[in-house]
Design a protein around this motif. Sequence first.
Motif, short mmCIF file in Angstrom:
data_model
loop_
_atom_site.label_atom_id
_atom_site.label_comp_id
_atom_site.label_asym_id
_atom_site.label_seq_id
_atom_site.Cartn_x
_atom_site.Cartn_y
_atom_site.Cartn_z
N THR A 64 0.82 -1.22 0.00
CA THR A 64 0.00 0.00 0.00
C THR A 64 0.85 1.26 0.00
N LYS A 67 2.32 1.75 -3.49
CA LYS A 67 1.33 2.20 -4.47
C LYS A 67 1.01 3.68 -4.29
N THR A 68 0.94 4.12 -3.05
CA THR A 68 0.67 5.53 -2.78
C THR A 68 1.78 6.42 -3.34
N ALA A 71 1.60 6.44 -7.15
CA ALA A 71 0.48 7.26 -7.62
C ALA A 71 0.80 8.74 -7.55
N THR A 91 -3.39 0.12 -8.02
CA THR A 91 -2.45 1.25 -8.15
C THR A 91 -3.08 2.37 -8.98
N THR A 92 -3.77 2.01 -10.05
CA THR A 92 -4.44 3.03 -10.85
C THR A 92 -5.61 3.66 -10.08
N GLU A 94 -5.44 4.34 -6.89
CA GLU A 94 -4.75 5.37 -6.11
C GLU A 94 -4.44 6.59 -6.97
N SER A 160 -1.46 -0.83 -15.10
CA SER A 160 -0.70 -1.70 -14.20
C SER A 160 -0.99 -3.13 -14.63
N LEU A 194 2.55 1.52 -14.23
CA LEU A 194 2.68 1.68 -12.78
C LEU A 194 2.87 0.29 -12.17
N ASP A 196 4.84 -1.70 -8.72
CA ASP A 196 5.72 -1.69 -7.56
C ASP A 196 6.79 -2.76 -7.70
N THR A 219 7.82 3.32 -10.57
CA THR A 219 7.95 2.24 -9.61
C THR A 219 8.51 2.78 -8.31
#
Length: 308
Positions: A64, A67-68, A71, A91-92, A94, A160, A194, A196, A219
């Motif tokens: 999390t 992803k933040t 974003a 992710t999208t 976010e 993603s 996007l 991670d 990333t």
Amino acid sequence: MVRANGAVSLRELARVVQTSEVTVRRDVRALEAEGLLDRRHGGAVLPGGFTRESGFPQKSHLATAEKTAIADVAASLVEEGEAIVVGAGTTTQELARRLARVPGLTVVTNSLLVAQALAHANRVEVVMTGGTLRGSNYALVGSGAEQSLQGLRVSRAFLSGSGLTAERGLSTSNMLSASVDRALVQAAAEVVVLADHTKLGSDTMFQTVPTDVITRLVTDEPPAHDERAATELQALADQGVQIAVAGMGAAAGPGGGEQLPQGARPRRDMPLPVQRGRMAAGQFRGPGGAMAAETLERTARVADMRRR
């Protein structure tokens, strides 16, 4: 945690058990030897979980913080009055929450989660594709979704997926999702992926975006000892993909990440694995010494992870 979520990153696992990622990696290796889980780049999954796709409830709790940060950087790429497409994914989702502040923006999406995040953004126009609802990730898929994208042209696509490699590009484990993602790519002048660090080096069944089509990757910085993820980033950069590394703390540049231009070598800017040195003299002090204590602590930690 792995049983509940289907997958977990080493970073999150270390946070839960309150130890280092190096220690967690060693413990995960021990659990893999017992057949309790499979190791993946930057994380662990249930045995045989290579092609298993986690649903939204599981994915929403994975990586999390990463992803933040991703974003935040991705949102800084979007300009006022732009028209973009945004694919499905946590992710999208976010990213969409941050796009609500961009005036005059038009967002085309097949994701109910993205549309919901923008539902009350008065200055953003949201265009939904047609299609059939896929409940596991709240996305519209099928021929209806693909046909509604024909003739569309936007500046950027933000996507993603389940895995990313320099050899095959972005991939996913579901055929219907892959087909719609390809249609989204066809509608965009540029493609921004996007992903991670846990997805770097993972290759799943259906290719969605070949590497030579990816304009930019956003990333997070891989853990210091994740040499394979750093190597994958280097290979992507060598193939012309622009890399933006999102900072996990204070902003590392415009938009919270370090922008690496095309041809840059991100690996030099990332922490390399620490070389394992010799054991310090006197460190092993017999059954009651430091090594024995470490073994007992590790055994307890593995047992705790097994319970989780």
